[in-house]
Every structure is written in structure tokens, then in C-alpha cells.
Motif scaffolding. Structure first.
Motif, PDB file in Angstrom:
ATOM      1  N   ASN A 126       0.857  -1.198   0.000  1.00 22.86           N
ATOM      2  CA  ASN A 126       0.000   0.000   0.000  1.00 22.86           C
ATOM      3  C   ASN A 126       0.896   1.253   0.000  1.00 22.86           C
ATOM      4  O   ASN A 126       1.615   1.517   0.950  1.00 22.86           O
ATOM      5  N   VAL A 127       0.817   2.024  -1.060  1.00 24.34           N
ATOM      6  CA  VAL A 127       1.599   3.257  -1.169  1.00 24.34           C
ATOM      7  C   VAL A 127       0.660   4.430  -0.943  1.00 24.34           C
ATOM      8  O   VAL A 127      -0.253   4.678  -1.718  1.00 24.34           O
ATOM      9  N   LYS A 128       0.872   5.179   0.130  1.00 22.74           N
ATOM     10  CA  LYS A 128       0.016   6.325   0.452  1.00 22.74           C
ATOM     11  C   LYS A 128       0.588   7.597  -0.155  1.00 22.74           C
ATOM     12  O   LYS A 128       1.794   7.837  -0.109  1.00 22.74           O
ATOM     13  N   LYS A 129      -0.301   8.369  -0.699  1.00 23.27           N
ATOM     14  CA  LYS A 129       0.120   9.639  -1.298  1.00 23.27           C
ATOM     15  C   LYS A 129       0.504  10.607  -0.189  1.00 23.27           C
ATOM     16  O   LYS A 129      -0.203  10.799   0.786  1.00 23.27           O
ATOM     17  N   LYS A 130       1.676  11.225  -0.360  1.00 27.56           N
ATOM     18  CA  LYS A 130       2.152  12.177   0.640  1.00 27.56           C
ATOM     19  C   LYS A 130       1.476  13.529   0.462  1.00 27.56           C
ATOM     20  O   LYS A 130       1.212  13.980  -0.655  1.00 27.56           O
ATOM     21  N   LYS A 131       1.169  14.164   1.592  1.00 24.78           N
ATOM     22  CA  LYS A 131       0.517  15.480   1.555  1.00 24.78           C
ATOM     23  C   LYS A 131       1.550  16.567   1.285  1.00 24.78           C
ATOM     24  O   LYS A 131       2.685  16.495   1.748  1.00 24.78           O
TER      25      LYS A 131
END
Length: 425
Positions: free
Chosen positions: A420-425
Motif C-alpha cells: 500500500n503506497v500512500k500519497k504524501k501530503k
């Protein structure tokens, strides 16, 4: 060579080693075929090969009428081993074919002696489960198909099922069997190129052997703690010198065997696929040969262009199978030799190797035909190569992949993984 009185019995020429099987076969042939047995032994550089006089004495005492002993070491290396090295042929990627290319040479002279003696048949001691039976009999067929073939291990009259029974037979007939016992019963085949070991605990692949059978190669633990260096010189793919000194084939390999064996190089334990369809485990000692293969490979990497190297490497597998399968005297092998000879015209130069506890490490190579350009091979910019040119090259080279992705999109079935790759803010 001693000569026996003439008689009217039919003659059989036996490929003779003086070992367990062929020592039994001489009296067995006389008893079961009522024939005159002529022994032929080939000196291929076996480490324990008896003198001509000793071998002849044993053969005659065992029942042979004559015994031919020929020194074939030079021909073996120059006409059988060196072509295989030039081909880069390794069976199943590891086995350097030490027994394989010896058999056609032995069988060739066996046929020649049979023709000289007016023999009606040739005989060998290879079993019906091994490869050597094929190598012998294909050579007989190629060189003189009129000869009958007697293969005792496949003969209904053969009463032995194992090596232990053969030892009892020799004991009963008071025939010596030096080096063979029921407690140390490895089957060995040796020549100047290698020594193979089979049988005993080696028949159980889940068990580690103790290297108690080794004769030419030290174990890794007993090898020196200091590296050794050796420089091998080639002329058109053929080894011709060692450490700057020109040598004949036999002397060169003998010296390489000594230094490589001292450093535990060339020792392998493998399970191979025999031609007849079964698997077998063996330990092989090929010390000098291992260095020659490595040095030759290094030199080819330096002087052959990419496309030639690619085709030659593919051909090496076919060549190895031909040699392993006993197909030496075939049009295909001869045709492949012609291609290989062309590639070897530039395989001239020197290769330095570092030897350390079984490892064979390249330590420098040079050739007047080297294709290595220092400027091209470095990270520096040079006039001959503009790194920006790679942009167009990659565009063209990758065009099929790019086109496929554009036209098929997600239909390409490319998986991006499960992380799972979460988009960075």
C-alpha cells in the motif's frame, strides 16, 4: 607386446583398463564365447595407469592372448579436449565432459586393432545403465558397422548384479583387483583431464560424502591460506603457454593440474541426467581443465563481438550434448567445429587467474585483438560516444513496449504489487 600361438578361434578385441569390470570380462568372454580375447588399453594420462609391461602381464595372466597398450595422451588433448574447450561446452552447465570425449578415442583405436587382427567383434565393460555404452557403440557403428558388439553387462549370460559379486569372482579365480574393496567401492574413471567418482555413499544424494576418494584435488579446508596466480596463453583458442613458457599439451595440463589441485580448484559434486534417462550423482576432479575453461571464457569476453558470442554460447550447449551423448563422429559436430574455428581466429592472448580455496578469479587479460576501448568503457565523455544519442536509441528500442501500453492500457496485465503506497501530503 607378447604374441601368443596362432589358433583358429574367433577374435574379440576388448577395451581393457585392468580394473574390476574388464578383469572379469576377459575370462568370462573365453568361457561364454569360446574366443581369443585381445586386450587393448589406452594411456590417456590416468594417474594410476600401470606400466605397459605390468598391464600386459596382468592381461595375459587373466587370459588374454595379446595386449596392445597405446599412449594416446597427446591426441586426446589436441584432437578431443582442446576442441571441446574452444567450443565452451559444459554438460548441464557444470560437467566438463572428462569421460565423454575419452570414449570415442578409445573406441576408434579399438576398431583399428580389430581390423588389423581380423577380429569379428569388439567388447566393452560399460553397463546398461550408463552413458559409456552409447559412446562406445556409436563409435563402432560410425567407423566399422560390420563388427559385432559384445556388451557383457547387457548379455543374458552375464551372472553378476553388483561389484561385490565381481570381487568374489576375481578372488575365486585368484585375479588381483588393486585399489578395489567392498568397503571402498567407488567406481572411478580417470585420465589426464579429470577423475570421476561414483558409487558407494554417492548413490545417496541426501548424504554428504567425506572426500575420502580424492586423488588430484585438495579439499577447500586443506587448501593454502594464500592465493596463487597463474597466467595462461592462448593461440587461436588453443592453450600454448603457462606463465610465459611455451609447452606441449601434455606438459601444460600436467602443470595446471598440480597448481589447481593444490588450491582445491575444479572439484564438483553434481547430480546429472544420463542419456538413458536416469539421474546419477558423481564427484568430479577437473583441476587444470577448470582453469583452462575460465581463462578461455575470459579471453573470449575480451575479443568476441556480442552477436558472435551469443550464437557461440547457444552452440556450446548443443556441442556439450553431442559430446556427452557419444556423437563425436557425426557431421553436425564437424560442421560446428568449422564455425568455432572461425570464431577462434582472434582468441589469442594472455589471461591471469587468481586461485584461492577453490575460487578461480580473473586477475587480468590482454589480447592484440581486444575489443575493449578504455574511453568507451569508462564513465567519461568521449568523442566516439555522445551520451545524448542514447535518448533516441532508447526511444526506438522501447517503442514496442510504449505502443503496447498506449493501445492496451490495463489490458497488459502488469501487476504493480500489493504494498500500500500512500500519497504524501
Amino acid at each position: 607386446m607378447a604374441k601368443a600361438a596362432k589358433n583358429s578361434k574367433k577374435k574379440v578385441v576388448l577395451a581393457y583398463s585392468g580394473g574390476l569390470d574388464t578383469s572379469v570380462i576377459i575370462p568370462w568372454l573365453k568361457d561364454n564365447y569360446d574366443c581369443e580375447v585381445i586386450a587393448f588399453a589406452a594411456d590417456l594420462g590416468q594417474g594410476d595407469f600401470p606400466s605397459e609391461a605390468a598391464l600386459e602381464k596382468k592381461a595375459l595372466a587373466t587370459g588374454a592372448s595379446k595386449c596392445y597398450v597405446l599412449d594416446l595422451r597427446k591426441e586426446f588433448l589436441e584432437d578431443y579436449v582442446w576442441p571441446t574447450v574452444r567450443a565452451g561446452a559444459k554438460y548441464e552447465g557444470t560437467y566438463l565432459l572428462g569421460t565423454s570425449f575419452a570414449r570415442p578415442l578409445i573406441a576408434k583405436y579399438q576398431v583399428k586393432i580389430a581390423q588389423m587382427e581380423g577380429a569379428y567383434a569388439v567388447a566393452h565393460g560399460a553397463t546398461g545403465k550408463g552413458n559409456d555404452q552409447v559412446r562406445f557403440e556409436l563409435t563402432y557403428a560410425a567407423l566399422d558397422p560390420s563388427l559385432e558388439v559384445i556388451a557383457p553387462w547387457k548379455d543374458p549370460k552375464w551372472e553378476f548384479n553388483d561389484r561385490e559379486g565381481m570381487i568374489d569372482y576375481l578372488d575365486a579365480h585368484k585375479i588381483p583387483h588393486t585399489g578395489i574393496s567392498k568397503t571402498k567401492i567407488y567406481s572411478e574413471d580417470g585420465n589426464l583431464w579429470h577423475l570421476s567418482h561414483e558409487g558407494g555413499i554417492l548413490e545417496e544424494p541426501d548424504k554428504e560424502h567425506k572426500y575420502d576418494m580424492l586423488k588430484h584435488t585438495k579439499t577447500y579446508e586443506k587448501a593454502p591460506n594464500k592465493a596463487s596466480y597463474v597466467t595462461i596463453s592462448f593461440d587461436k583458442g588453443t592453450p600454448v603457454a603457462l606463465d610465459g613458457k611455451k609447452m606441449g599439451a601434455v606438459e601444460l595440463l600436467e602443470k595446471l593440474n598440480k597448481i589447481a589441485g593444490e588450491n582445491a580448484c575444479g572439484l564438483i559434486d553434481i547430480v546429472e541426467d544420463r542419456l538413458v534417462g536416469l539421474k546419477s550423482r558423481g564427484v568430479y576432479e577437473t583441476p587444470g581443465g577448470t582453469l583452462l575453461y575460465k581463462a578461455h571464457e575470459c579471453l573470449e569476453q575480451l575479443v568476441l563481438d556480442k552477436e558472435t558470442m551469443f550464437e557461440k554460447q547457444k552452440m556450446a550447449m548443443t556441442y556439450a550434448n553431442l559430446v556427452y551423448n557419444g556423437q563425436w563422429f557425426t557431421p553436425l559436430r564437424q560442421a560446428m567445429d568449422a564455425f568455432i574455428a572461425e570464431t577462434q581466429k582472434v582468441v589469442t592472448g594472455d589471461v591471469r587467474l587468481k586461485l584461492y580455496k577453490g575460487n578461480v578469479i580473473p586477475a587480468g587479460m590482454k589480447s592484440p585483438y581486444s575489443l575493449y576501448d578504455l574511453g568507451l568503457g569508462s564513465f567519461s565523455n568521449v568523442e566516439m560516444y555522445d551520451q545524448k544519442d542514447a535518448i533516441g536509441f532508447i526511444h526506438c528500442f522501447g517503442l514496442p513496449l510504449k505502443t503496447r501500453a498506449l493501445l492496451l492500457g490495463k489490458k497488459t496485465n502488469v501487476e504493480f504489487g500489493t504494498v500500500n503506497v500512500k500519497k504524501k501530503k
